[in-house]
Motif scaffolding. Structure first.
Motif, PDB file in Angstrom:
ATOM      1  N   ARG A  27      31.123  29.084  36.924  1.00 47.42           N
ATOM      2  CA  ARG A  27      31.263  29.918  35.726  1.00 47.42           C
ATOM      3  C   ARG A  27      29.996  30.749  35.607  1.00 47.42           C
ATOM      4  O   ARG A  27      28.908  30.225  35.391  1.00 47.42           O
ATOM      5  N   LEU A  28      30.146  32.065  35.762  1.00 42.44           N
ATOM      6  CA  LEU A  28      28.999  32.953  35.688  1.00 42.44           C
ATOM      7  C   LEU A  28      28.611  33.209  34.242  1.00 42.44           C
ATOM      8  O   LEU A  28      29.472  33.253  33.362  1.00 42.44           O
ATOM      9  N   PRO A  29      27.309  33.408  33.991  1.00 37.63           N
ATOM     10  CA  PRO A  29      26.865  33.662  32.612  1.00 37.63           C
ATOM     11  C   PRO A  29      27.334  35.024  32.117  1.00 37.63           C
ATOM     12  O   PRO A  29      27.670  35.894  32.862  1.00 37.63           O
TER      13      PRO A  29
ATOM     14  N   GLY B  88      39.807  32.560  34.817  1.00 36.14           N
ATOM     15  CA  GLY B  88      39.137  33.351  33.797  1.00 36.14           C
ATOM     16  C   GLY B  88      38.300  34.436  34.442  1.00 36.14           C
ATOM     17  O   GLY B  88      37.964  34.364  35.620  1.00 36.14           O
ATOM     18  N   SER B  89      37.945  35.430  33.660  1.00 34.73           N
ATOM     19  CA  SER B  89      37.256  36.597  34.212  1.00 34.73           C
ATOM     20  C   SER B  89      35.863  36.283  34.738  1.00 34.73           C
ATOM     21  O   SER B  89      35.337  37.019  35.556  1.00 34.73           O
ATOM     22  N   ASN B  90      35.239  35.190  34.292  1.00 35.89           N
ATOM     23  CA  ASN B  90      33.895  34.868  34.765  1.00 35.89           C
ATOM     24  C   ASN B  90      33.867  33.654  35.693  1.00 35.89           C
ATOM     25  O   ASN B  90      32.819  33.040  35.872  1.00 35.89           O
ATOM     26  N   LEU B  91      35.011  33.322  36.295  1.00 34.16           N
ATOM     27  CA  LEU B  91      35.096  32.159  37.176  1.00 34.16           C
ATOM     28  C   LEU B  91      35.281  32.578  38.630  1.00 34.16           C
ATOM     29  O   LEU B  91      36.046  33.496  38.937  1.00 34.16           O
ATOM     30  N   LEU B  92      34.569  31.875  39.522  1.00 33.29           N
ATOM     31  CA  LEU B  92      34.678  32.102  40.964  1.00 33.29           C
ATOM     32  C   LEU B  92      34.932  30.779  41.662  1.00 33.29           C
ATOM     33  O   LEU B  92      34.366  29.749  41.280  1.00 33.29           O
TER      34      LEU B  92
ATOM     35  N   PRO C 228      37.373  35.392  43.215  1.00 35.06           N
ATOM     36  CA  PRO C 228      37.519  35.450  41.758  1.00 35.06           C
ATOM     37  C   PRO C 228      38.792  34.711  41.316  1.00 35.06           C
ATOM     38  O   PRO C 228      39.847  34.863  41.929  1.00 35.06           O
TER      39      PRO C 228
ATOM     40  N   ARG D  71      41.081  34.979  38.826  1.00 29.02           N
ATOM     41  CA  ARG D  71      41.649  35.846  37.789  1.00 29.02           C
ATOM     42  C   ARG D  71      42.901  35.227  37.176  1.00 29.02           C
ATOM     43  O   ARG D  71      43.545  34.349  37.753  1.00 29.02           O
TER      44      ARG D  71
ATOM     45  N   SER E 178      28.903  25.633  35.023  1.00 27.31           N
ATOM     46  CA  SER E 178      28.167  26.793  34.543  1.00 27.31           C
ATOM     47  C   SER E 178      26.943  27.057  35.409  1.00 27.31           C
ATOM     48  O   SER E 178      26.214  26.132  35.775  1.00 27.31           O
TER      49      SER E 178
END
Length: 108
Positions: free
Chosen positions: A106-108, A31-35, A77, A79, A8
């Protein structure tokens, strides 16, 4: 093959831990907020490939390939299109692993 864990990123900033890219590839959550952040500390370009296990109209969907120049880094990303139906994770391979490190953020 190493299983990369998501780290995170705090709103105040974070210093992630990077793992050496595995010669047999890595896996990562999707996931949509994972890079995926890949750093190429080597002297030549490296291609990072994310396997796309799905099909469209009976045809295979092309894998995603990202070239990371020598001394550069790339953010990719993670996805859901990369999700393996058996493992639930993305499969990642590298054309070379010398001086290549990676982290899942994991982006906030």
């Amino acid at each position: 093959m190493a299983a990369l864990a998501a780290q995170s990123v705090a709103l105040a900033g974070s210093v992630p831990t990077y793992a050496a890219a595995a010669g047999g590839g890595d896996t990562a959550p999707v996931g949509s907020n994972l890079l995926l952040h890949v750093i190429n500390g080597g002297g030549s370009s490296v291609t990072v490939t994310l396997v796309t296990p799905g099909t469209s109209g009976g045809l295979a969907i092309a894998d995603a390939a990202v070239a990371v120049a020598a001394g550069a880094s790339a953010f990719v990303p993670l996805r859901s299109v990369y999700r393996n139906s058996v493992t639930g994770r993305a499969a990642i391979t590298y054309s070379g692993v010398t001086s290549v490190t990676a982290a899942v953020l994991r982006l906030p």
